[in-house]
Scaffold this motif. Structure first.
Motif, PDB file in Angstrom:
ATOM      1  N   GLU A 316       0.829  -1.201   0.000  1.00  0.00           N
ATOM      2  CA  GLU A 316       0.000   0.000   0.000  1.00  0.00           C
ATOM      3  C   GLU A 316       0.868   1.258   0.000  1.00  0.00           C
ATOM      4  O   GLU A 316       0.599   2.222  -0.730  1.00  0.00           O
ATOM      5  CB  GLU A 316      -0.924   0.002   1.228  1.00  0.00           C
ATOM      6  CG  GLU A 316      -1.939  -1.123   1.277  1.00  0.00           C
ATOM      7  CD  GLU A 316      -3.124  -0.849   0.369  1.00  0.00           C
ATOM      8  OE1 GLU A 316      -3.197   0.280  -0.169  1.00  0.00           O
ATOM      9  OE2 GLU A 316      -3.966  -1.743   0.191  1.00  0.00           O
ATOM     10  N   THR A 317       1.900   1.231   0.829  1.00  0.00           N
ATOM     11  CA  THR A 317       2.786   2.388   0.891  1.00  0.00           C
ATOM     12  C   THR A 317       3.489   2.617  -0.442  1.00  0.00           C
ATOM     13  O   THR A 317       3.639   3.758  -0.911  1.00  0.00           O
ATOM     14  CB  THR A 317       3.830   2.203   2.008  1.00  0.00           C
ATOM     15  OG1 THR A 317       3.148   1.973   3.236  1.00  0.00           O
ATOM     16  CG2 THR A 317       4.712   3.427   2.151  1.00  0.00           C
ATOM     17  N   GLU A 319       2.349   1.826  -3.371  1.00  0.00           N
ATOM     18  CA  GLU A 319       1.385   2.371  -4.333  1.00  0.00           C
ATOM     19  C   GLU A 319       1.177   3.865  -4.110  1.00  0.00           C
ATOM     20  O   GLU A 319       1.142   4.662  -5.052  1.00  0.00           O
ATOM     21  CB  GLU A 319       0.056   1.624  -4.219  1.00  0.00           C
ATOM     22  CG  GLU A 319       0.126   0.182  -4.703  1.00  0.00           C
ATOM     23  CD  GLU A 319      -1.192  -0.534  -4.521  1.00  0.00           C
ATOM     24  OE1 GLU A 319      -2.141   0.095  -3.989  1.00  0.00           O
ATOM     25  OE2 GLU A 319      -1.285  -1.724  -4.890  1.00  0.00           O
ATOM     26  N   LEU A 320       1.024   4.267  -2.827  1.00  0.00           N
ATOM     27  CA  LEU A 320       0.826   5.684  -2.529  1.00  0.00           C
ATOM     28  C   LEU A 320       2.071   6.502  -2.889  1.00  0.00           C
ATOM     29  O   LEU A 320       1.973   7.614  -3.419  1.00  0.00           O
ATOM     30  CB  LEU A 320       0.470   5.872  -1.052  1.00  0.00           C
ATOM     31  CG  LEU A 320      -0.947   5.489  -0.634  1.00  0.00           C
ATOM     32  CD1 LEU A 320      -1.129   5.689   0.856  1.00  0.00           C
ATOM     33  CD2 LEU A 320      -1.989   6.300  -1.394  1.00  0.00           C
ATOM     34  N   THR A 323       2.225   6.957  -6.607  1.00  0.00           N
ATOM     35  CA  THR A 323       1.288   8.012  -7.021  1.00  0.00           C
ATOM     36  C   THR A 323       1.856   9.384  -6.694  1.00  0.00           C
ATOM     37  O   THR A 323       1.802  10.323  -7.513  1.00  0.00           O
ATOM     38  CB  THR A 323      -0.064   7.816  -6.300  1.00  0.00           C
ATOM     39  OG1 THR A 323      -0.556   6.505  -6.581  1.00  0.00           O
ATOM     40  CG2 THR A 323      -1.074   8.860  -6.763  1.00  0.00           C
ATOM     41  N   HIS A 371      -5.527   6.381 -10.400  1.00  0.00           N
ATOM     42  CA  HIS A 371      -5.239   5.503  -9.244  1.00  0.00           C
ATOM     43  C   HIS A 371      -6.433   5.344  -8.316  1.00  0.00           C
ATOM     44  O   HIS A 371      -6.271   4.997  -7.139  1.00  0.00           O
ATOM     45  CB  HIS A 371      -4.030   6.038  -8.470  1.00  0.00           C
ATOM     46  CG  HIS A 371      -2.744   5.903  -9.206  1.00  0.00           C
ATOM     47  ND1 HIS A 371      -2.324   6.833 -10.154  1.00  0.00           N
ATOM     48  CD2 HIS A 371      -1.776   4.935  -9.180  1.00  0.00           C
ATOM     49  CE1 HIS A 371      -1.158   6.473 -10.641  1.00  0.00           C
ATOM     50  NE2 HIS A 371      -0.799   5.306 -10.068  1.00  0.00           N
ATOM     51  N   LEU A 377      -7.911   7.191  -2.525  1.00  0.00           N
ATOM     52  CA  LEU A 377      -6.541   7.443  -2.075  1.00  0.00           C
ATOM     53  C   LEU A 377      -6.515   8.005  -0.663  1.00  0.00           C
ATOM     54  O   LEU A 377      -5.623   7.690   0.129  1.00  0.00           O
ATOM     55  CB  LEU A 377      -5.843   8.403  -3.045  1.00  0.00           C
ATOM     56  CG  LEU A 377      -5.543   7.831  -4.443  1.00  0.00           C
ATOM     57  CD1 LEU A 377      -5.047   8.929  -5.368  1.00  0.00           C
ATOM     58  CD2 LEU A 377      -4.517   6.714  -4.343  1.00  0.00           C
ATOM     59  N   LYS A 380      -7.036   5.146   1.639  1.00  0.00           N
ATOM     60  CA  LYS A 380      -5.782   4.394   1.774  1.00  0.00           C
ATOM     61  C   LYS A 380      -4.798   5.130   2.671  1.00  0.00           C
ATOM     62  O   LYS A 380      -4.102   4.532   3.496  1.00  0.00           O
ATOM     63  CB  LYS A 380      -5.161   4.154   0.405  1.00  0.00           C
ATOM     64  CG  LYS A 380      -5.911   3.139  -0.444  1.00  0.00           C
ATOM     65  CD  LYS A 380      -5.166   2.879  -1.751  1.00  0.00           C
ATOM     66  CE  LYS A 380      -5.862   1.808  -2.575  1.00  0.00           C
ATOM     67  NZ  LYS A 380      -5.133   1.517  -3.825  1.00  0.00           N
ATOM     68  N   TYR A 381      -4.775   6.450   2.498  1.00  0.00           N
ATOM     69  CA  TYR A 381      -3.875   7.234   3.344  1.00  0.00           C
ATOM     70  C   TYR A 381      -4.250   7.086   4.818  1.00  0.00           C
ATOM     71  O   TYR A 381      -3.379   6.936   5.684  1.00  0.00           O
ATOM     72  CB  TYR A 381      -3.930   8.708   2.941  1.00  0.00           C
ATOM     73  CG  TYR A 381      -3.411   9.622   4.040  1.00  0.00           C
ATOM     74  CD1 TYR A 381      -2.049   9.700   4.312  1.00  0.00           C
ATOM     75  CD2 TYR A 381      -4.294  10.356   4.825  1.00  0.00           C
ATOM     76  CE1 TYR A 381      -1.577  10.498   5.337  1.00  0.00           C
ATOM     77  CE2 TYR A 381      -3.840  11.150   5.846  1.00  0.00           C
ATOM     78  CZ  TYR A 381      -2.476  11.227   6.117  1.00  0.00           C
ATOM     79  OH  TYR A 381      -2.016  12.002   7.136  1.00  0.00           O
TER      80      TYR A 381
END
Length: 1009
Positions: A316-317, A319-320, A323, A371, A377, A380-381
């Motif tokens: 996850e990190t 991917e962020l 982005t 994304h 997002l 997710k954050y």
């Protein structure tokens, strides 16, 4: 007619043993002189003496032919009369002898004044009690107190029946007359088969709650709304005693629609009203329970999500970050393009990059959309941020949102009050409810949120343009979470509830407690004032700590490392002597093979335990061979076969409907408990159990049973796995269970650790209670200490518990590193009266320890009583732990007694062989009844095994084989190899077993070895 066996009306025992004959029927010298002075013949002498001793035993004059032959033979032998001397007086002799006996004993003949006396007492009691046997006992007690001769039982039964009917009819008429037209229609529609879905019905009133799923909560909420369209039924029942309401509700619960139709209208409506009132109370309890479970589910899901994030946070990190890298790359390109463009120096620099930044914004937005968009997002954050802060609170919204509407409806339907002066949580709840329909992200900061933690405040409070606002979503979750905590700690209560009512109202008033304190403290050996009590404890703790410091200084039992961590020497269990196995084998060979039904029949012959079972009205059962029916029912439900399988194997003697009808209409939990109590008391008369234990010790522990998922009691058990409930047993060191509770897997077992001892009304009364790790709680130690119960739990992680010094200046040579704190004596002293009020309320039966421990099981800043009990409990626990580490004998004893309850669990698994031990009932009332049936069957088997083992030991000694007490002590009555569980099930009450008395006493030589 009321069954005489259920009352205290005295009767002859048809086969009294020699000890009873000697104690009850042996005349004194004074009595012999009296009889000789009033008679002239041997026959008159015997007749007078038989009548005198019979009256002294019974309180009335029985017909001469009903006097047991054993009594007549005993008196004839003691008075040295010939066998030909008869004990049948003439009518004239009976009349004269009766008057002489009444005069000698100072007893008045039953007459009209006596009838009026007991009629008044019965009428007063009938306002509170309803069972005819209880009312007959009231009449008997009143007659005995006033020194009246007892009339015939039929006379008392007719009088009680008439007065009870008159009182009840008056109540029925008063309640029915007080109903409005709308209320009458509502109650009448309960019996309608064509009622609308939104209308309450009789089946709806009786229906148990489903599991705490969203659909289950909605169904329960719909049921509650339908019940409350009638209004609060309590206002119409204010003039009826609570016990009376419960009886009427139980009677209504046992009836179906057709049976209700046969009852006259006033009684029918009253029974329905009481049933409705009980349903309203229980439904409130169930709603709160479901609220707590939904909040717990939301919290657990958030924690589970946090755990999942820990496993995949790198992905996850990444991917962020990828982005974010694209955004930075686009931003860098836009900056470079701006710096390379041509512009006139006279133009303002800020006007040049506006277009470029607009393009940049479009490019950034495009990247975000690719994304998943800003919302995804951002979610997710928040998850990643929650992981990085180890905080699950930001993750709760996604699990709360599907529950939002249901939780709001649930909370809004309940009347919730605070039990303390601090009402900040309820004020916040009102604010949230008032803003339920708002859709904005923020709310004005108009409430006091001092009660929330910093983690919650960071989520709930947001500063916008210098103004603090509340984040609506997070505020809702926060307030509901704190409300759940308030329910658990008792800081919030629900009006009209039972389990979640204001527990302070159940306690004795302060003015009621004060006169009781001195006598109670004298009984348990405590000082009767706060100062002396604290000083008594201080001296006791100091003495124990000093003694243990000296004992442990040799390092043989415990060693303490530099970190203050004690290490106990491991105790080795001695090997079991081979003689024990040999003795058990010999005893088992002499024990005849029996079925469980044979055992129940034999115990019925000995004790007549089925006399406790019968119609709710208290009258004799209408069907033939009632004992046989009750035995089949007990066996079918106790062994978990159910009515269908039991009927299939009964050779057509009973049908499944007969068994289920008997269970529903004739048997209740209190009746089964009364039957169990008879078996325990009979078991306690034997010599053999006294070799196994003293009866002063008991162990408490729970065993898990599988039950269906779709009910409120079913819960997933983390330790055992699978859905089920816990049967929580209190088992004596004599190997027989004294009491059993059925609780959910999610309930802290120690809540019920003291209830079992207080609800146990048998002759075995322990004062020392052993338990597993759950029993180590501070409040449990405190309440058990104040009740005079010595608590001795087997604590797994006892090194993590806090040892308290009696004072700052107290130091010790060897065990000083154990102590991590000092007792707050002022806290105990300040709240001593409050704690005594709690204990006296428990002793008075106003409240059970479980009710308080449910509230005191988790920390509450508002509850100073909890803090005082916790402090007192830590003192008592410190003394226990100090003795625990210094006494190998105590540790061995705790292990031995707690192992008994573990063996009992295995024994129950064997008895409960039907359906693989799965309880297939969803109704909580019926679930509890199943475990009572199981205990009844298990107790009967234990009693019969004790009888057979005693006879076997007698036989071994009769043929000259030595039987040592220390080997008998290693045995137990949980023997099952000789018992048949399968095949056809036959009840044969014509087979008469050996008298119970033959096996009670073991040869005295055993106790001399």
């Amino acid at each position: 007619m009321t069954l005489i066996d259920r009352t205290a009306y005295p009767k002859f025992k048809q086969f009294p043993n020699p000890k009873e004959l000697a104690e009850l029927y042996t005349p004194t010298e004074t009595e012999i002189k009296l009889v000789k002075s009033r008679t002239k013949s041997h026959e008159g002498f015997l007749c007078f003496m038989v009548m005198l001793k019979s009256f002294q035993r019974l309180g009335y004059f029985p017909h001469p032919e009903l006097v047991p032959i054993a009594v007549i033979k005993h008196l004839r032998s003691y008075l040295k009369l010939q066998d030909w001397v008869k004990a049948i007086p003439s009518e004239r002799q009976r009349y004269n002898y009766q008057n002489a006996i009444r005069e000698y004993l100072g007893v008045k003949q039953y007459d009209k004044p006596a009838q009026r006396l007991i009629a008044l007492a019965i009428a007063v009691s009938a306002e509170v009690k309803d069972h005819p046997a209880d009312l007959i006992n009231v009449a008997i007690e009143e007659l005995v107190k006033e020194r009246y001769e007892l009339p015939a039982f039929s006379t008392l039964d007719r009088l009680v029946g008439h007065i009870r009917a008159s009182v009840n009819n008056r109540l029925f008429s008063r309640i029915s007359t007080g109903l409005s037209q709308v209320e009458q229609i509502y109650l009448d529609q309960l019996l309608s088969a064509d009622a609308l879905e939104s209308t309450a019905t009789l089946n709806l009133l009786k229906s148990p709650p489903k599991s705490a799923t969203l659909s289950g909560v909605r169904q329960l909420q719909t049921k509650f709304d339908a019940l409350m369209t009638f209004g609060d039924a309590k206002r119409l029942l204010a003039s009826i005693a609570r016990t009376k309401i419960r009886y009427f509700a139980a009677q209504g619960r046992a009836l179906d629609i057709s049976e209700f139709q046969d009852i006259n209208l006033p009684k029918r409506r009253t029974l329905l009203l009481c049933l409705l009132y009980e349903a309203q109370i229980k439904t409130r309890d169930h709603l709160v329970s479901m609220f707590l479970r939904r909040i717990l589910k939301i919290q657990n899901n958030a924690k589970l999500r946090l755990k999942e994030l820990r496993d995949k946070h790198l992905t996850e990190t990444s991917e962020l970050l990828a982005t974010f890298a694209e955004v930075l790359k686009v931003s860098k390109e836009a900056t470079c393009a701006t710096s390379n463009s041509e512009f006139t120096p006279l133009e303002p620099p800020s006007s040049i990059p506006v277009a470029n930044f607009a393009v940049l914004g479009e490019q950034v937005q495009s990247i975000l959309d690719e994304h998943g968009g800003t919302e995804l997002l951002l979610t997710k954050y928040e998850e990643i941020a929650a992981y990085n802060t180890n905080n699950h609170l930001p993750l709760m919204w996604r699990f709360y949102s599907p529950n939002r509407k249901v939780l709001f409806n649930l909370v809004r339907s309940l009347d919730i009050n605070s039990t303390s002066a601090d009402e900040s949580v309820l004020d916040a709840l009102k604010f949230v409810l008032d803003n339920e329909h708002k859709r904005g992200k923020h709310l004005p900061f108009d409430i006091d949120l001092d009660f929330i933690s910093n983690n919650w405040r960071n989520l709930v409070v947001l500063e916008v343009d210098g103004t603090e606002l509340l984040v609506r979503r997070q505020l809702e979750i926060c307030v509901f979470s704190y409300l759940a905590t308030e329910f658990k700690t008792g800081d919030a209560c629900v009006v009209g509830s039972e389990s979640y009512a204001d527990f302070r109202e159940q306690l004795l008033r302060s003015e009621e407690c004060e006169p009781l304190i001195s006598e109670y403290c004298r009984q348990v050996g405590f000082p009767d004032n706060a100062s002396d009590f604290v000083e008594h404890l201080r001296v006791l703790l100091t003495r124990v700590a000093t003694d243990v410091d000296e004992i442990c200084s040799d390092g043989k039992q415990v060693t303490i490392n530099k970190d203050g961590e004690p290490v106990l020497k491991r105790l080795k269990s001695p090997p079991e002597p081979k003689e024990v196995e040999e003795l058990e084998s010999k005893i088992r060979e002499l024990m005849p093979e029996r079925s469980i039904l044979d055992i129940l029949c034999n115990v019925e012959h000995w004790l007549n335990w089925t006399r406790h079972l019968g119609p709710l009205s208290g009258s004799e059962p209408k069907f033939k061979q009632s004992a046989e029916r009750y035995i089949f029912t007990t066996f079918g439900y106790g062994c978990n076969l159910g009515p269908n399988q039991t009927a299939r194997h009964s050779r057509g003697v009973v049908t499944s409907h007969m068994i289920s009808y008997t269970n529903r209409r004739h048997i209740s939990t209190p009746k089964i408990e009364a039957a169990i109590r008879d078996i325990i008391n009979a078991f306690n008369r034997f010599s053999l159990p006294s070799i196994w234990g003293t009866g002063k010790k008991a162990a408490a522990d729970g065993s898990k049973f599988e039950i269906y998922e779709n009910n409120l009691h079913s819960e997933y058990h983390i330790r055992y796995g699978g859905y089920g409930g816990i049967a929580y047993h209190h088992v004596s060191d004599k190997y027989i269970a004294l009491f059993t509770h059925f609780i959910t897997c999610g309930v802290w077992e120690a809540v019920y650790i003291l209830d079992g001892l207080l609800k146990n009304l048998s002759d075995i009364q322990p004062d020392t209670l052993y338990a597993d790790t759950q029993g180590q709680s501070g409040p449990v130690f405190a309440i058990s200490y104040l009740l005079g119960i010595k608590l001795m739990p087997r604590i797994r992680n006892w090194k993590d518990l806090t040892f308290l010094r009696p004072s700052e200046s107290a130091t010790y040579k060897y065990i000083d590193l154990l102590f991590k704190g000092v007792v707050n004596w002022n806290l105990i002293k300040t709240h001593w009266l409050d704690m005594m009020r709690v204990v006296l309320s428990i002793k008075a039966g106003k409240v059970m320890p479980s009710t308080l421990l449910r509230k005191l099981g988790s920390y509450s800043k508002k509850n100073r009583l909890y803090q005082a009990l916790l402090e007192l409990g830590k003192v008592v626990r410190t003394m226990f732990l100090l003795e625990y580490i210094s006494s190998p004998k105590m540790r061995t004893e705790i292990t031995a007694v707690t192992n008994i309850v573990e063996k009992y669990h295995d024994f129950l698994d064997w008895v409960c062989f039907g359906k693989d031990g799965t309880i297939t009932e969803n109704d909580p009332i019926e679930q509890e009844k199943r475990f009572k049936y199981l205990d009844l069957v298990a107790s009967a088997v234990i009693l019969h095994n004790t009888v057979d083992m005693s006879l076997a030991i007698q036989a071994l000694m009769a043929r000259g084989e030595p039987v040592h007490q220390r080997y008998i002590k290693a045995l137990s009555p949980f023997i099952t190899r000789h018992i048949k569980r399968y095949g056809d099930y036959v009840v044969n009450l014509q087979s008469i077993p050996q008298p119970l008395e033959m096996a009670i006493d073991l040869p005295p030589e055993i106790f001399e070895i």
